[in-house]
Write an enzyme that holds these catalytic residues in place. Structure first.
Site, PDB file in Angstrom:
ATOM      1  N   HIS A   1      -8.279   3.282   3.513  1.00 55.64           N
ATOM      2  CA  HIS A   1      -8.229   4.115   4.717  1.00 55.64           C
ATOM      3  C   HIS A   1      -9.619   4.288   5.340  1.00 55.64           C
ATOM      4  O   HIS A   1      -9.741   4.463   6.555  1.00 55.64           O
ATOM      5  CB  HIS A   1      -7.692   5.512   4.396  1.00 55.64           C
ATOM      6  CG  HIS A   1      -6.228   5.563   4.134  1.00 55.64           C
ATOM      7  ND1 HIS A   1      -5.653   4.989   3.029  1.00 55.64           N
ATOM      8  CD2 HIS A   1      -5.220   6.143   4.832  1.00 55.64           C
ATOM      9  CE1 HIS A   1      -4.356   5.216   3.056  1.00 55.64           C
ATOM     10  NE2 HIS A   1      -4.060   5.908   4.133  1.00 55.64           N
ATOM     11  N   CYS A  32      -4.210  -1.480  -2.289  1.00 57.03           N
ATOM     12  CA  CYS A  32      -4.287  -0.037  -2.500  1.00 57.03           C
ATOM     13  C   CYS A  32      -5.127   0.194  -3.738  1.00 57.03           C
ATOM     14  O   CYS A  32      -4.797  -0.308  -4.815  1.00 57.03           O
ATOM     15  CB  CYS A  32      -2.879   0.529  -2.683  1.00 57.03           C
ATOM     16  SG  CYS A  32      -2.813   2.269  -3.178  1.00 57.03           S
ATOM     17  N   GLU A  64      -4.539   9.872   7.861  1.00 56.68           N
ATOM     18  CA  GLU A  64      -3.122   9.547   8.071  1.00 56.68           C
ATOM     19  C   GLU A  64      -2.476  10.455   9.114  1.00 56.68           C
ATOM     20  O   GLU A  64      -1.444  10.103   9.685  1.00 56.68           O
ATOM     21  CB  GLU A  64      -2.362   9.606   6.749  1.00 56.68           C
ATOM     22  CG  GLU A  64      -2.763   8.508   5.775  1.00 56.68           C
ATOM     23  CD  GLU A  64      -1.590   7.942   5.006  1.00 56.68           C
ATOM     24  OE1 GLU A  64      -0.567   8.639   4.885  1.00 56.68           O
ATOM     25  OE2 GLU A  64      -1.703   6.802   4.527  1.00 56.68           O
ATOM     26  N   CYS A 120     -11.462   2.907  -0.811  1.00 55.37           N
ATOM     27  CA  CYS A 120     -10.155   3.347  -0.315  1.00 55.37           C
ATOM     28  C   CYS A 120      -9.940   2.618   0.999  1.00 55.37           C
ATOM     29  O   CYS A 120     -10.834   2.618   1.866  1.00 55.37           O
ATOM     30  CB  CYS A 120     -10.108   4.854  -0.099  1.00 55.37           C
ATOM     31  SG  CYS A 120      -8.560   5.416   0.673  1.00 55.37           S
ATOM     32  N   ASP A 156       0.853  -1.184   0.000  1.00 56.13           N
ATOM     33  CA  ASP A 156       0.000   0.000   0.000  1.00 56.13           C
ATOM     34  C   ASP A 156       0.891   1.236   0.000  1.00 56.13           C
ATOM     35  O   ASP A 156       2.060   1.172   0.395  1.00 56.13           O
ATOM     36  CB  ASP A 156      -0.914   0.018   1.221  1.00 56.13           C
ATOM     37  CG  ASP A 156      -1.937   1.153   1.145  1.00 56.13           C
ATOM     38  OD1 ASP A 156      -2.886   1.046   0.352  1.00 56.13           O
ATOM     39  OD2 ASP A 156      -1.776   2.154   1.875  1.00 56.13           O
ATOM     40  N   SER A 157       0.345   2.346  -0.432  1.00 55.41           N
ATOM     41  CA  SER A 157       1.104   3.589  -0.415  1.00 55.41           C
ATOM     42  C   SER A 157       1.357   4.076   1.002  1.00 55.41           C
ATOM     43  O   SER A 157       2.230   4.919   1.229  1.00 55.41           O
ATOM     44  CB  SER A 157       0.360   4.678  -1.204  1.00 55.41           C
ATOM     45  OG  SER A 157      -0.913   4.917  -0.634  1.00 55.41           O
TER      46      SER A 157
END
Length: 278
Positions: A194, A73, A158, A192, A10-11
């Protein structure tokens, strides 16, 4: 053939919500997780940049002995996966595989929507790629798909700012914009990795009849199915219940934030960008 762990990429931190579900369902395997935090977020970056970054990381996984890599991702899956599968794997190692999170989700998303109207909440990059619309069309041509880019959510999450009134404001802004496209949307997909951290907030900002779907368990079940259908790959995976985490940025930050995403303590190692860029 040489055996090795499953690579999960993942990024940043988001893929840990997917890894969490994979490990829960398939705890016997070994896993290596890499978060490219030093170059995150991927969402606003160009297709070519995301492709180059993702390919570099995939090659790194292969060097660690991973026969199978999961791009946990959405942006990498949308902007890089197909090119890697079609153009690069044959040159690097035709026996290895790279999977994404978009296809498993689009294969079953239509089962959740009686009204045949699905909303997608995602990063700018995923929305612009139209990957979900293209893939859903293949499996559910009668399903209407509405997309909403949510560019502020990943930076907020984040930075640990997901539990405050400012985040609530943006969630409401994006969900309102999505529902204004069609008030009969009955299913919203969090495209996503997140967003599961704010799933309850998103659910609360939507009408009561709208269900919110996260991807983690879908991807985990899809991986289980893949390994059952491909025993030749399953036999190449090591099974020692081992978990190793890497980040291209601060290990302290990764461990602190990653533990929230993963749901248990994370201890990471630093990976120098030069070691994956060469």
């Amino acid at each position: 053939m040489e055996k090795g762990p499953i690579g999960v990429f993942d990024s940043g931190y988001g893929g840990l919500t997917v890894l969490k579900e994979i490990v829960h369902l398939l705890p016997q395997y070994d896993y290596i997780y890499l978060g490219d935090n030093a170059r995150a977020p991927y969402g606003p970056r160009s297709f070519e940049t995301v492709y180059q970054y993702t390919l570099q990381c995939v090659k790194w996984f292969f060097k660690q002995g991973c026969p199978l890599v999961v791009l946990a991702c959405n942006t990498a899956s949308a902007k890089a996966l197909r090119t890697i599968q079609q153009n690069d794997l044959a040159k690097i190692d035709p026996s290895k595989r790279v999977l994404g999170v978009i296809r498993p989700t689009t294969e079953i998303i239509g089962q959740y929507s009686p009204a045949k109207k699905v909303g997608i909440m995602a990063t700018n990059g995923t929305v612009q790629s139209k990957s979900y619309q293209i893939e859903i069309e293949k499996f559910y041509p009668d399903l209407e798909v509405y997309q909403q880019a949510c560019p502020v959510l990943v930076p907020l999450i984040e930075n640990g700012e997901y539990d405050n009134s400012g985040t609530d404001f943006f969630i409401k802004k994006y969900t309102n914009a999505l529902m204004m496209q069609d008030k009969n949307i009955d299913t919203v997909l969090l495209a996503c990795t997140h967003y599961p951290l704010i799933k309850e907030k998103i659910q609360a900002s939507l009408p009561d009849n709208v269900q919110v779907i996260a991807q983690g368990s879908i991807v985990a079940n899809s991986l289980l199915d893949y390994l059952q259908r491909h025993p030749e790959m399953e036999e190449r995976l090591t099974k020692n219940n081992a978990l190793n985490f890497y980040t291209t940025d601060s290990t302290d930050d990764f461990d602190q934030n990653g533990s929230v995403f993963f749901g248990q303590t994370v201890r990471s190692k630093h990976l120098d960008l030069n070691s994956i860029s060469c």
